[in-house]
Motif scaffolding. Structure first.
Motif, PDB file in Angstrom:
ATOM      1  N   ILE A  23       0.872  -1.081   0.008  1.00  0.00           N
ATOM      2  CA  ILE A  23      -0.198  -0.007  -0.052  1.00  0.00           C
ATOM      3  C   ILE A  23       1.036   1.202  -0.209  1.00  0.00           C
ATOM      4  O   ILE A  23       0.667   2.222  -0.526  1.00  0.00           O
ATOM      5  N   TYR A  24       1.808   1.358   0.758  1.00  0.00           N
ATOM      6  CA  TYR A  24       2.622   2.478   0.743  1.00  0.00           C
ATOM      7  C   TYR A  24       3.581   2.564  -0.406  1.00  0.00           C
ATOM      8  O   TYR A  24       3.829   3.812  -1.099  1.00  0.00           O
ATOM      9  N   ASN A  25       3.945   1.425  -1.033  1.00  0.00           N
ATOM     10  CA  ASN A  25       4.507   1.592  -2.451  1.00  0.00           C
ATOM     11  C   ASN A  25       3.683   2.188  -3.491  1.00  0.00           C
ATOM     12  O   ASN A  25       4.226   2.862  -4.385  1.00  0.00           O
ATOM     13  N   PHE A  26       2.433   1.699  -3.437  1.00  0.00           N
ATOM     14  CA  PHE A  26       1.496   2.197  -4.569  1.00  0.00           C
ATOM     15  C   PHE A  26       1.239   3.778  -4.351  1.00  0.00           C
ATOM     16  O   PHE A  26       1.350   4.632  -5.074  1.00  0.00           O
ATOM     17  N   THR A  27       1.078   4.086  -3.026  1.00  0.00           N
ATOM     18  CA  THR A  27       0.951   5.868  -2.706  1.00  0.00           C
ATOM     19  C   THR A  27       2.249   6.304  -3.116  1.00  0.00           C
ATOM     20  O   THR A  27       2.175   7.414  -3.568  1.00  0.00           O
ATOM     21  N   ASP A  28       3.469   5.924  -2.886  1.00  0.00           N
ATOM     22  CA  ASP A  28       4.571   6.570  -3.193  1.00  0.00           C
ATOM     23  C   ASP A  28       4.620   6.716  -5.024  1.00  0.00           C
ATOM     24  O   ASP A  28       5.247   7.696  -5.469  1.00  0.00           O
ATOM     25  N   ASN A  29       4.287   5.675  -5.599  1.00  0.00           N
ATOM     26  CA  ASN A  29       4.317   5.647  -6.907  1.00  0.00           C
ATOM     27  C   ASN A  29       3.094   6.490  -7.764  1.00  0.00           C
ATOM     28  O   ASN A  29       3.386   7.054  -8.703  1.00  0.00           O
ATOM     29  N   LEU A  30       1.982   6.844  -6.787  1.00  0.00           N
ATOM     30  CA  LEU A  30       0.770   7.514  -7.449  1.00  0.00           C
ATOM     31  C   LEU A  30       0.789   9.091  -7.155  1.00  0.00           C
ATOM     32  O   LEU A  30       0.570   9.783  -7.938  1.00  0.00           O
ATOM     33  N   ALA A  31       1.409   9.190  -5.971  1.00  0.00           N
ATOM     34  CA  ALA A  31       1.239  10.713  -5.464  1.00  0.00           C
ATOM     35  C   ALA A  31       2.635  11.292  -4.996  1.00  0.00           C
ATOM     36  O   ALA A  31       3.409  10.794  -4.081  1.00  0.00           O
ATOM     37  N   ASP A  56       3.760  13.929  -4.263  1.00  0.00           N
ATOM     38  CA  ASP A  56       3.638  15.104  -2.889  1.00  0.00           C
ATOM     39  C   ASP A  56       3.550  14.165  -1.796  1.00  0.00           C
ATOM     40  O   ASP A  56       3.309  14.850  -0.651  1.00  0.00           O
ATOM     41  N   TYR A  57       3.408  13.024  -1.751  1.00  0.00           N
ATOM     42  CA  TYR A  57       3.423  12.108  -0.410  1.00  0.00           C
ATOM     43  C   TYR A  57       4.595  11.843  -0.018  1.00  0.00           C
ATOM     44  O   TYR A  57       5.600  11.334  -0.696  1.00  0.00           O
ATOM     45  N   PHE A  71      -3.616  15.396  -2.509  1.00  0.00           N
ATOM     46  CA  PHE A  71      -2.540  14.762  -3.264  1.00  0.00           C
ATOM     47  C   PHE A  71      -2.858  14.771  -4.755  1.00  0.00           C
ATOM     48  O   PHE A  71      -3.822  14.438  -5.191  1.00  0.00           O
ATOM     49  N   HIS A  72      -1.583  15.088  -5.518  1.00  0.00           N
ATOM     50  CA  HIS A  72      -1.882  15.284  -7.003  1.00  0.00           C
ATOM     51  C   HIS A  72      -1.645  13.708  -7.381  1.00  0.00           C
ATOM     52  O   HIS A  72      -0.181  13.311  -7.138  1.00  0.00           O
ATOM     53  N   VAL A  73      -2.304  13.105  -8.051  1.00  0.00           N
ATOM     54  CA  VAL A  73      -2.245  11.606  -8.462  1.00  0.00           C
ATOM     55  C   VAL A  73      -2.019  11.797  -9.839  1.00  0.00           C
ATOM     56  O   VAL A  73      -2.807  12.145 -10.852  1.00  0.00           O
ATOM     57  N   ILE A  74      -1.034  10.731 -10.417  1.00  0.00           N
ATOM     58  CA  ILE A  74      -0.757  10.485 -11.786  1.00  0.00           C
ATOM     59  C   ILE A  74      -0.558   8.789 -11.970  1.00  0.00           C
ATOM     60  O   ILE A  74       0.199   8.482 -11.436  1.00  0.00           O
ATOM     61  N   CYS A  75      -1.653   8.598 -12.618  1.00  0.00           N
ATOM     62  CA  CYS A  75      -1.702   7.158 -12.714  1.00  0.00           C
ATOM     63  C   CYS A  75      -1.059   6.669 -14.030  1.00  0.00           C
ATOM     64  O   CYS A  75      -1.071   7.290 -15.129  1.00  0.00           O
ATOM     65  N   GLU A  76      -0.837   5.295 -14.182  1.00  0.00           N
ATOM     66  CA  GLU A  76      -0.542   4.818 -15.564  1.00  0.00           C
ATOM     67  C   GLU A  76      -1.496   4.799 -16.614  1.00  0.00           C
ATOM     68  O   GLU A  76      -1.048   4.443 -17.803  1.00  0.00           O
ATOM     69  N   ASN A  77      -2.826   4.763 -16.216  1.00  0.00           N
ATOM     70  CA  ASN A  77      -3.760   4.739 -17.146  1.00  0.00           C
ATOM     71  C   ASN A  77      -4.092   6.271 -17.648  1.00  0.00           C
ATOM     72  O   ASN A  77      -5.240   6.199 -18.238  1.00  0.00           O
ATOM     73  N   GLN A  78      -3.331   7.036 -17.517  1.00  0.00           N
ATOM     74  CA  GLN A  78      -3.353   8.364 -17.921  1.00  0.00           C
ATOM     75  C   GLN A  78      -4.234   9.289 -17.252  1.00  0.00           C
ATOM     76  O   GLN A  78      -4.386  10.678 -17.551  1.00  0.00           O
ATOM     77  N   PHE A  79      -4.889   8.704 -16.213  1.00  0.00           N
ATOM     78  CA  PHE A  79      -5.598   9.732 -15.230  1.00  0.00           C
ATOM     79  C   PHE A  79      -4.589  10.660 -14.509  1.00  0.00           C
ATOM     80  O   PHE A  79      -3.676  10.194 -13.928  1.00  0.00           O
ATOM     81  N   GLU A  80      -4.959  12.156 -14.155  1.00  0.00           N
ATOM     82  CA  GLU A  80      -4.300  12.825 -13.572  1.00  0.00           C
ATOM     83  C   GLU A  80      -5.111  13.738 -12.796  1.00  0.00           C
ATOM     84  O   GLU A  80      -6.049  14.477 -13.332  1.00  0.00           O
TER      85      GLU A  80
END
Length: 206
Positions: free
Chosen positions: A104-112, A114-115, A140-149
């Motif tokens: 869970i922490y790893n996914f958070t680091d990858n998506l946000a 500013d976390y 938190f500003h999130v950037i995902c691999e599916n192009q969602f930002e």
């Protein structure tokens, strides 16, 4: 991309959607069932949903819960500090501190980006679900691999990364952990549809 599993899970929860008892007969076949789904007003994020295409397929079978009634109102309760270890052990066994929490922490680091760490609150849901989220008023500003930002609150970010982790482990984990995470995924996803940031979370998971 919609999956059968996601469609099943959300079709009975959205207030504008009829229950399956109004659409299907007991003798409905798989083909008829899929045809019915195509004509129902479905609402889903199309994420890699645990248990998809399992009703008549040969994939690993998970337990599905169907509700033929109206929309269910789910509630959450914060887990007290002195109960956190006991509750996570009851749900996940020894897998929580060794596998699930670090993921869970790893996914958070990858998506946000500013976390930068912090205290996380644990929440239990009235349907038996569990999630954790940064205990913060920040966005938190999130950037995902599916192009969602986009921007998500700390609570919405926590729900999103927990769903990511549950989905991943329902396919990549041990059989015991896979079954647990599959069930937790669907319980938490039910709660998503009652959250004020449902659109942002579904877009992040699509």
């Amino acid at each position: 991309r919609k999956t059968l599993g996601a469609d099943i899970q959300t079709a009975t929860l959205h207030p504008t959607t009829k229950s399956f008892s109004q659409h299907l007969k007991p003798s409905t076949t798989a083909t008829q069932f899929q045809a019915t789904l195509q004509h129902m007003p479905l609402h889903c994020g199309g994420f890699n949903v645990p248990g998809r295409l399992l009703l008549w397929g040969g994939w690993r079978q998970h337990n599905w819960r169907f509700n033929m009634n109206a929309q269910i109102h789910l509630t959450r309760q914060i887990v007290p500090e002195n109960q956190r270890l006991a509750i996570t052990a009851r749900i996940f066994g020894g897998h929580f501190p060794t596998i699930l929490e670090p993921l869970i922490y790893n996914f958070t680091d990858n998506l946000a980006e500013d976390y930068h760490g912090g205290y996380w609150a644990f929440y239990s849901l009235s349907n038996g679900g569990f999630y954790m989220a940064p205990y913060s008023d920040s966005t938190f500003h999130v950037i995902c691999e599916n192009q969602f930002e986009g921007d998500l609150s700390a609570d919405a970010l926590g729900i999103t990364v927990c769903l990511y982790a549950y989905s991943h482990l329902s396919f990549a984990g041990t059989p015991e952990l896979a079954d647990i995470c599959s069930a937790q995924y669907h319980r938490l996803r039910e709660y998503v549809f009652e959250h004020p940031e449902v659109r942002g979370m579904l877009a992040a998971m699509d």
